[in-house]
Design a protein around this motif. Structure first.
Motif, PDB file in Angstrom:
ATOM      1  N   LEU A 103       0.816  -1.215   0.000  1.00  0.00           N
ATOM      2  CA  LEU A 103       0.000   0.000   0.000  1.00  0.00           C
ATOM      3  C   LEU A 103       0.850   1.267   0.000  1.00  0.00           C
ATOM      4  N   MET A 104       2.079   1.189   0.543  1.00  0.00           N
ATOM      5  CA  MET A 104       2.916   2.385   0.603  1.00  0.00           C
ATOM      6  C   MET A 104       3.209   2.930  -0.787  1.00  0.00           C
ATOM      7  N   THR A 105       3.382   2.056  -1.762  1.00  0.00           N
ATOM      8  CA  THR A 105       3.610   2.514  -3.136  1.00  0.00           C
ATOM      9  C   THR A 105       2.394   3.276  -3.648  1.00  0.00           C
ATOM     10  N   VAL A 106       1.213   2.811  -3.303  1.00  0.00           N
ATOM     11  CA  VAL A 106      -0.015   3.504  -3.698  1.00  0.00           C
ATOM     12  C   VAL A 106      -0.096   4.862  -3.009  1.00  0.00           C
ATOM     13  N   VAL A 107       0.230   4.904  -1.722  1.00  0.00           N
ATOM     14  CA  VAL A 107       0.218   6.160  -0.965  1.00  0.00           C
ATOM     15  C   VAL A 107       1.154   7.181  -1.606  1.00  0.00           C
ATOM     16  N   GLN A 108       2.285   6.693  -2.098  1.00  0.00           N
ATOM     17  CA  GLN A 108       3.258   7.597  -2.699  1.00  0.00           C
ATOM     18  C   GLN A 108       2.901   8.006  -4.125  1.00  0.00           C
ATOM     19  N   GLN A 109       2.380   7.065  -4.912  1.00  0.00           N
ATOM     20  CA  GLN A 109       2.201   7.312  -6.341  1.00  0.00           C
ATOM     21  C   GLN A 109       0.761   7.600  -6.768  1.00  0.00           C
ATOM     22  N   HIS A 110      -0.202   7.088  -6.017  1.00  0.00           N
ATOM     23  CA  HIS A 110      -1.611   7.228  -6.414  1.00  0.00           C
ATOM     24  C   HIS A 110      -2.466   7.406  -5.162  1.00  0.00           C
ATOM     25  N   PRO A 111      -2.164   8.453  -4.348  1.00  0.00           N
ATOM     26  CA  PRO A 111      -2.826   8.596  -3.055  1.00  0.00           C
ATOM     27  C   PRO A 111      -4.334   8.759  -3.135  1.00  0.00           C
ATOM     28  N   SER A 112      -4.849   9.225  -4.253  1.00  0.00           N
ATOM     29  CA  SER A 112      -6.300   9.399  -4.350  1.00  0.00           C
ATOM     30  C   SER A 112      -7.041   8.063  -4.292  1.00  0.00           C
ATOM     31  N   SER A 113      -6.318   6.959  -4.493  1.00  0.00           N
ATOM     32  CA  SER A 113      -6.958   5.640  -4.414  1.00  0.00           C
ATOM     33  C   SER A 113      -6.579   4.892  -3.137  1.00  0.00           C
ATOM     34  N   ALA A 114      -5.779   5.541  -2.273  1.00  0.00           N
ATOM     35  CA  ALA A 114      -5.274   4.867  -1.082  1.00  0.00           C
ATOM     36  C   ALA A 114      -6.273   4.978   0.068  1.00  0.00           C
ATOM     37  N   ALA A 115      -6.533   3.848   0.712  1.00  0.00           N
ATOM     38  CA  ALA A 115      -7.353   3.808   1.922  1.00  0.00           C
ATOM     39  C   ALA A 115      -6.632   2.935   2.939  1.00  0.00           C
ATOM     40  N   PHE A 116      -6.469   3.437   4.146  1.00  0.00           N
ATOM     41  CA  PHE A 116      -5.696   2.710   5.154  1.00  0.00           C
ATOM     42  C   PHE A 116      -6.555   1.653   5.834  1.00  0.00           C
ATOM     43  N   PRO A 117      -6.028   0.454   6.024  1.00  0.00           N
ATOM     44  CA  PRO A 117      -6.812  -0.623   6.639  1.00  0.00           C
ATOM     45  C   PRO A 117      -7.282  -0.218   8.039  1.00  0.00           C
ATOM     46  N   GLY A 118      -8.579  -0.264   8.236  1.00  0.00           N
ATOM     47  CA  GLY A 118      -9.132   0.136   9.520  1.00  0.00           C
ATOM     48  C   GLY A 118      -9.182   1.631   9.724  1.00  0.00           C
ATOM     49  N   GLY A 119      -8.823   2.405   8.683  1.00  0.00           N
ATOM     50  CA  GLY A 119      -8.791   3.857   8.798  1.00  0.00           C
ATOM     51  C   GLY A 119      -9.590   4.531   7.700  1.00  0.00           C
ATOM     52  N   GLU A 120      -9.105   5.656   7.210  1.00  0.00           N
ATOM     53  CA  GLU A 120      -9.826   6.416   6.204  1.00  0.00           C
ATOM     54  C   GLU A 120      -9.030   6.477   4.900  1.00  0.00           C
ATOM     55  N   SER A 121      -9.668   6.949   3.859  1.00  0.00           N
ATOM     56  CA  SER A 121      -8.990   7.155   2.580  1.00  0.00           C
ATOM     57  C   SER A 121      -8.324   8.536   2.590  1.00  0.00           C
ATOM     58  N   MET A 122      -7.297   8.687   1.771  1.00  0.00           N
ATOM     59  CA  MET A 122      -6.640   9.989   1.663  1.00  0.00           C
ATOM     60  C   MET A 122      -7.552  10.989   0.961  1.00  0.00           C
ATOM     61  N   ARG A 123      -8.387  10.500   0.096  1.00  0.00           N
ATOM     62  CA  ARG A 123      -9.369  11.372  -0.558  1.00  0.00           C
ATOM     63  C   ARG A 123     -10.356  11.928   0.467  1.00  0.00           C
ATOM     64  N   GLY A 124     -10.801  11.060   1.389  1.00  0.00           N
ATOM     65  CA  GLY A 124     -11.701  11.505   2.444  1.00  0.00           C
ATOM     66  C   GLY A 124     -11.021  12.481   3.393  1.00  0.00           C
ATOM     67  N   MET A 125      -9.746  12.233   3.684  1.00  0.00           N
ATOM     68  CA  MET A 125      -8.969  13.135   4.521  1.00  0.00           C
ATOM     69  C   MET A 125      -8.944  14.538   3.935  1.00  0.00           C
ATOM     70  N   GLN A 126      -8.625  14.634   2.644  1.00  0.00           N
ATOM     71  CA  GLN A 126      -8.570  15.936   2.000  1.00  0.00           C
ATOM     72  C   GLN A 126      -9.933  16.623   2.001  1.00  0.00           C
ATOM     73  N   ALA A 127     -10.979  15.878   1.719  1.00  0.00           N
ATOM     74  CA  ALA A 127     -12.318  16.458   1.626  1.00  0.00           C
ATOM     75  C   ALA A 127     -12.735  17.097   2.943  1.00  0.00           C
ATOM     76  N   ARG A 128     -12.503  16.402   4.051  1.00  0.00           N
ATOM     77  CA  ARG A 128     -12.931  16.959   5.342  1.00  0.00           C
ATOM     78  C   ARG A 128     -12.097  18.180   5.721  1.00  0.00           C
ATOM     79  N   ALA A 129     -10.787  18.142   5.404  1.00  0.00           N
ATOM     80  CA  ALA A 129      -9.921  19.266   5.743  1.00  0.00           C
ATOM     81  C   ALA A 129     -10.277  20.505   4.926  1.00  0.00           C
ATOM     82  N   VAL A 130     -10.513  20.321   3.640  1.00  0.00           N
ATOM     83  CA  VAL A 130     -10.878  21.454   2.786  1.00  0.00           C
ATOM     84  C   VAL A 130     -12.238  22.008   3.189  1.00  0.00           C
ATOM     85  N   ASP A 131     -13.177  21.139   3.546  1.00  0.00           N
ATOM     86  CA  ASP A 131     -14.473  21.605   4.035  1.00  0.00           C
ATOM     87  C   ASP A 131     -14.294  22.474   5.281  1.00  0.00           C
TER      88      ASP A 131
END
Length: 228
Positions: A103-131
């Protein structure tokens, strides 16, 4: 609209031990981080701050504490939406061992598709912060006027994702952005678009964002004269 000063928290005990802290409780500033926080009042001494907004996590609250002690007129608000990314099962693990996770390669190269096991997606992280930023911009402007400046203390990935949004960058490019502990990033929001004025500044801020045009929404063609 308002001008936002994004403050990354000072260096933490997790930073120095190479651990992905996430939302693990009890992660505090280390000795250097405490010194960085102590220097924050002087670095922002020329800024008239309407308010300060903080992540609920200890390291951010500790970072703002000296500033708020020196500026008792500045109200503090806590917003869960600018808390650290929820790294789920990765929280508390060594970065060195996480480097081998596929998953680390995805986090580095394609973070918009990365979701952490038992956690949140990076896309969701950005959305809440920008809101959160959009909501605070509107609130600060309504209460203090369009020239108001406020500070927001948060975390590296959160700040990088807010900067990417301000620049119109896809989230997949946000790993190209770097912000050091206790660095200052300034974004001036206008009716038509944001302007990134400082990125990862580790010195003193001497003035709010310059306004090069009568409308305050045009870019400075030719580069402009800079702050007065």
């Amino acid at each position: 609209m308002a001008t936002l000063i994004l403050v990354r928290h000072g260096r933490s005990t997790a930073n120095t031990s190479g651990v992905l802290a996430g939302r693990t409780p009890g992660v505090s500033l280390d000795e250097r981080g405490a010194a960085q926080a102590a220097a924050l009042p002087d670095r922002l001494a020329r800024m008239e701050l309407a308010a300060a907004v903080s992540s609920p996590l200890q390291r951010c609250q500790e970072t703002l504490a000296p500033l708020l002690a020196a500026r008792p007129d500045v109200p503090l608000h806590t917003d869960d939406r600018i808390s650290e990314c929820d790294y789920g099962d990765w929280s508390g693990r060594k970065l060195a061992e996480l480097a081998d996770e596929p998953l680390m390669t995805v986090v580095q190269q394609h973070p918009s598709s990365a979701a952490f096991p038992g956690g949140e997606s990076m896309r969701g992280m950005q959305a809440r912060a920008v809101d959160a930023v959009r909501d605070w911009n509107a609130r600060i402007e309504a209460e203090h006027g369009e020239d108001a400046v406020y500070a927001m203390c948060s975390h590296g990935d959160i700040i990088k994702s807010i900067v990417a949004d301000a620049l119109g960058m896809h989230l997949d490019l946000f790993q190209r952005i770097h912000v050091d502990p206790c660095s200052l990033t300034v974004i001036r929001y206008t009716r038509l678009r944001p302007f990134l004025v400082r990125l990862g500044d580790t010195g003193e801020l001497t003035s709010p964002a310059p306004r090069e045009s009568a409308s305050g929404t045009d870019a400075a063609v030719g580069g402009g004269a800079g702050a007065p």
